[in-house]
Design a protein around this motif. Sequence first.
Motif, PDB file in Angstrom:
ATOM      1  N   GLN A 181      48.026  82.632  45.252  1.00  0.00           N
ATOM      2  CA  GLN A 181      47.860  81.285  45.810  1.00  0.00           C
ATOM      3  C   GLN A 181      49.100  80.843  46.572  1.00  0.00           C
ATOM      4  O   GLN A 181      50.218  80.882  46.057  1.00  0.00           O
ATOM      5  CB  GLN A 181      47.561  80.277  44.713  1.00  0.00           C
ATOM      6  CG  GLN A 181      47.149  78.901  45.264  1.00  0.00           C
ATOM      7  CD  GLN A 181      46.967  77.875  44.162  1.00  0.00           C
ATOM      8  OE1 GLN A 181      47.860  77.070  43.904  1.00  0.00           O
ATOM      9  NE2 GLN A 181      45.796  77.916  43.506  1.00  0.00           N
ATOM     10  N   VAL A 182      48.862  80.406  47.806  1.00  0.00           N
ATOM     11  CA  VAL A 182      49.924  79.877  48.655  1.00  0.00           C
ATOM     12  C   VAL A 182      49.912  78.356  48.616  1.00  0.00           C
ATOM     13  O   VAL A 182      50.959  77.708  48.463  1.00  0.00           O
ATOM     14  CB  VAL A 182      49.746  80.376  50.103  1.00  0.00           C
ATOM     15  CG1 VAL A 182      50.789  79.749  51.025  1.00  0.00           C
ATOM     16  CG2 VAL A 182      49.797  81.896  50.169  1.00  0.00           C
ATOM     17  N   PHE A 183      48.690  77.782  48.734  1.00  0.00           N
ATOM     18  CA  PHE A 183      48.572  76.323  48.744  1.00  0.00           C
ATOM     19  C   PHE A 183      47.138  75.954  48.376  1.00  0.00           C
ATOM     20  O   PHE A 183      46.176  76.581  48.833  1.00  0.00           O
ATOM     21  CB  PHE A 183      48.913  75.770  50.127  1.00  0.00           C
ATOM     22  CG  PHE A 183      48.914  74.273  50.218  1.00  0.00           C
ATOM     23  CD1 PHE A 183      50.036  73.539  49.823  1.00  0.00           C
ATOM     24  CD2 PHE A 183      47.801  73.592  50.668  1.00  0.00           C
ATOM     25  CE1 PHE A 183      50.039  72.155  49.890  1.00  0.00           C
ATOM     26  CE2 PHE A 183      47.803  72.204  50.743  1.00  0.00           C
ATOM     27  CZ  PHE A 183      48.928  71.486  50.357  1.00  0.00           C
ATOM     28  N   LEU A 184      47.003  74.903  47.520  1.00  0.00           N
ATOM     29  CA  LEU A 184      45.691  74.414  47.113  1.00  0.00           C
ATOM     30  C   LEU A 184      45.590  72.920  47.385  1.00  0.00           C
ATOM     31  O   LEU A 184      46.499  72.152  47.026  1.00  0.00           O
ATOM     32  CB  LEU A 184      45.464  74.679  45.620  1.00  0.00           C
ATOM     33  CG  LEU A 184      44.175  74.087  45.023  1.00  0.00           C
ATOM     34  CD1 LEU A 184      42.947  74.803  45.590  1.00  0.00           C
ATOM     35  CD2 LEU A 184      44.196  74.168  43.500  1.00  0.00           C
TER      36      LEU A 184
ATOM     37  N   SER B  66      49.154  71.447  45.969  1.00  0.00           N
ATOM     38  CA  SER B  66      50.122  72.327  45.318  1.00  0.00           C
ATOM     39  C   SER B  66      51.459  71.671  45.046  1.00  0.00           C
ATOM     40  O   SER B  66      52.160  72.038  44.092  1.00  0.00           O
ATOM     41  CB  SER B  66      50.349  73.580  46.180  1.00  0.00           C
ATOM     42  OG  SER B  66      49.184  74.376  46.219  1.00  0.00           O
ATOM     43  N   ASN B  67      51.847  70.723  45.883  1.00  0.00           N
ATOM     44  CA  ASN B  67      53.152  70.092  45.696  1.00  0.00           C
ATOM     45  C   ASN B  67      53.123  68.992  44.629  1.00  0.00           C
ATOM     46  O   ASN B  67      54.142  68.365  44.356  1.00  0.00           O
ATOM     47  CB  ASN B  67      53.661  69.532  47.029  1.00  0.00           C
ATOM     48  CG  ASN B  67      53.895  70.639  48.049  1.00  0.00           C
ATOM     49  OD1 ASN B  67      54.185  71.773  47.665  1.00  0.00           O
ATOM     50  ND2 ASN B  67      53.758  70.317  49.320  1.00  0.00           N
TER      51      ASN B  67
ATOM     52  N   ASP C 237      51.934  80.491  43.698  1.00  0.00           N
ATOM     53  CA  ASP C 237      52.866  81.604  43.512  1.00  0.00           C
ATOM     54  C   ASP C 237      54.297  81.125  43.724  1.00  0.00           C
ATOM     55  O   ASP C 237      54.582  80.341  44.641  1.00  0.00           O
ATOM     56  CB  ASP C 237      52.525  82.730  44.494  1.00  0.00           C
ATOM     57  CG  ASP C 237      53.259  84.010  44.193  1.00  0.00           C
ATOM     58  OD1 ASP C 237      54.389  84.170  44.683  1.00  0.00           O
ATOM     59  OD2 ASP C 237      52.713  84.862  43.476  1.00  0.00           O
ATOM     60  N   GLN C 238      55.214  81.616  42.895  1.00  0.00           N
ATOM     61  CA  GLN C 238      56.608  81.187  42.960  1.00  0.00           C
ATOM     62  C   GLN C 238      57.264  81.468  44.311  1.00  0.00           C
ATOM     63  O   GLN C 238      58.195  80.776  44.718  1.00  0.00           O
ATOM     64  CB  GLN C 238      57.412  81.883  41.848  1.00  0.00           C
ATOM     65  CG  GLN C 238      57.139  81.344  40.462  1.00  0.00           C
ATOM     66  CD  GLN C 238      57.521  79.873  40.337  1.00  0.00           C
ATOM     67  OE1 GLN C 238      58.604  79.457  40.748  1.00  0.00           O
ATOM     68  NE2 GLN C 238      56.610  79.084  39.773  1.00  0.00           N
ATOM     69  N   GLN C 239      56.756  82.476  45.030  1.00  0.00           N
ATOM     70  CA  GLN C 239      57.337  82.826  46.331  1.00  0.00           C
ATOM     71  C   GLN C 239      57.263  81.663  47.305  1.00  0.00           C
ATOM     72  O   GLN C 239      58.122  81.515  48.181  1.00  0.00           O
ATOM     73  CB  GLN C 239      56.611  84.045  46.915  1.00  0.00           C
ATOM     74  CG  GLN C 239      57.082  84.452  48.304  1.00  0.00           C
ATOM     75  CD  GLN C 239      56.298  85.634  48.857  1.00  0.00           C
ATOM     76  OE1 GLN C 239      55.773  86.457  48.105  1.00  0.00           O
ATOM     77  NE2 GLN C 239      56.205  85.724  50.181  1.00  0.00           N
ATOM     78  N   PHE C 240      56.228  80.792  47.120  1.00  0.00           N
ATOM     79  CA  PHE C 240      55.995  79.711  48.078  1.00  0.00           C
ATOM     80  C   PHE C 240      56.360  78.327  47.527  1.00  0.00           C
ATOM     81  O   PHE C 240      56.113  77.313  48.188  1.00  0.00           O
ATOM     82  CB  PHE C 240      54.533  79.736  48.521  1.00  0.00           C
ATOM     83  CG  PHE C 240      54.131  81.026  49.182  1.00  0.00           C
ATOM     84  CD1 PHE C 240      54.439  81.270  50.506  1.00  0.00           C
ATOM     85  CD2 PHE C 240      53.481  82.017  48.459  1.00  0.00           C
ATOM     86  CE1 PHE C 240      54.092  82.455  51.111  1.00  0.00           C
ATOM     87  CE2 PHE C 240      53.130  83.213  49.060  1.00  0.00           C
ATOM     88  CZ  PHE C 240      53.439  83.437  50.382  1.00  0.00           C
ATOM     89  N   LYS C 241      56.953  78.287  46.334  1.00  0.00           N
ATOM     90  CA  LYS C 241      57.291  77.017  45.696  1.00  0.00           C
ATOM     91  C   LYS C 241      58.192  76.172  46.591  1.00  0.00           C
ATOM     92  O   LYS C 241      59.226  76.644  47.083  1.00  0.00           O
ATOM     93  CB  LYS C 241      58.008  77.305  44.369  1.00  0.00           C
ATOM     94  CG  LYS C 241      57.893  76.182  43.348  1.00  0.00           C
ATOM     95  CD  LYS C 241      56.490  76.120  42.763  1.00  0.00           C
ATOM     96  CE  LYS C 241      56.413  75.097  41.631  1.00  0.00           C
ATOM     97  NZ  LYS C 241      55.004  74.931  41.182  1.00  0.00           N
ATOM     98  N   ASP C 242      57.774  74.946  46.831  1.00  0.00           N
ATOM     99  CA  ASP C 242      58.553  73.968  47.614  1.00  0.00           C
ATOM    100  C   ASP C 242      58.787  74.380  49.059  1.00  0.00           C
ATOM    101  O   ASP C 242      59.684  73.855  49.724  1.00  0.00           O
ATOM    102  CB  ASP C 242      59.907  73.701  46.940  1.00  0.00           C
ATOM    103  CG  ASP C 242      59.761  73.155  45.524  1.00  0.00           C
ATOM    104  OD1 ASP C 242      58.847  72.348  45.312  1.00  0.00           O
ATOM    105  OD2 ASP C 242      60.564  73.551  44.652  1.00  0.00           O
TER     106      ASP C 242
END
Length: 444
Positions: free
Chosen positions: A10-13, A20-21, A28-33
């Motif tokens: 998951q990148v963004f929901l 997601s924010n 996924d932690q790779q895309f956090k913030d």
Amino acid sequence: MFEWKKDGRQVFLYDDGGHSNNNNTGQDQQFKDRVSHFPDKLKSGDASIIIRNLKLADSGDYTCNFTNLQPRQTFHIKLVVEPKVIRVDKGRDVILPCSLSTKENITREMFEWKKDDRQVFLYDDGNQSNNNNTTQDQQFKDRVSHFPDKLKSGDASITIRNTKLADSGNYTCEFPLLQQRQIFYIKLVVETTVITVGEGSNVMLPCLLSTKENITSEKFEWKKDGRQVFLYDDGGHSNNNNTGQDQQFKDRVSHFPDELKLGDASILISDTKVADSGDYTCNFTNLQPRQTFHIKLVVVGAAPRPHVRILDQTKGGMLLQCEVQGAFSKPELHWEDGAGNKLPAEEPQETERGGLYDIILQTTVTKTDLYRCNATQKEINHQTHYETYVYIPGKNIDLILAVTVLAVVLALLFVCILYKKYQKGRCQEEEVVYMYATNGEATS
């Protein structure tokens, strides 16, 4: 509801206002913030997202799914993240940029440059690699520096001096302690400067210090494959009875005395020969740090004049062949007619022997004309040619016949006109004689 995924992660929901924010644990932690959407555009059906501070690892296949729509809709995107590429000639200094978009003061922060996981430069709250840092890779020892005055504006760029071919590779500039960890990517390509000239010409090999400091009292030496080309040492130089200069360059190399004060150690090689081709170095042996510049010289021999011959008479015309043998570098051949129009030709036949090229180009011509084969070497701006006159029998018979018939018709017409004038003149003469005779009889 829509959901962005990359390779199943998951990148963004977005789901009815929540996203997601807002503490979404599925992202996924790779895309956090680092991912956001465009709230004002949702009303027009736009589910686009923006990914900030792109990383090479972000490359991949992305999907945007509207799971609750009927029918269900999925969009596919392939993202390719490439590092910024910087090219520099071997021996030159190069700046690798790394600057925060926020331009915040990083004087008290930490940033680290790495190449293939080996430390290039480390800055940590005033301390840096050049202050006895033992973790810096030996390849970059005493060759890397930053810009202290620019730290206050978020600039963590570095300079690598006297670049080497081994410096080529992928670099990262990382701020590991920032609230949003940031990494910048640079691909450095260190190249050898290549200069190509024609045989017999003069060529300048450049060697210029970026500092432009006065080198009148310094020492520099040019070498080719380990052999001395030119030596300058505090006013003395190779042309002043220097016995170390290789005989190949005797009386053919000079420098620019007036440019020394600007840090320019360039030289001029006169009457170049193919044997002058090779790798040259310009060394400042006494400077700290020592600096070496690299140049690759390629001296190209001019292509010989093409040889042209008629191979065969075909049903459609004449088959002509143009051939160049033993050329370096490889020339381009093309045919022209007498008006300078480029002619269609067959695919050239090329063979290479020890770096020398033999090239054959054939074309079929269908009319009597003057034809030229041109051989061009673009690298040295050289062109040579060969011309040949080709007579094609039978191709101009119709024209000749038409001209002949026209000439005969004009001749007959001319004769006819003369004849008519002659007849008219004769009739008038007879009339005058008759009238004279009649008048004479009346008076008798």
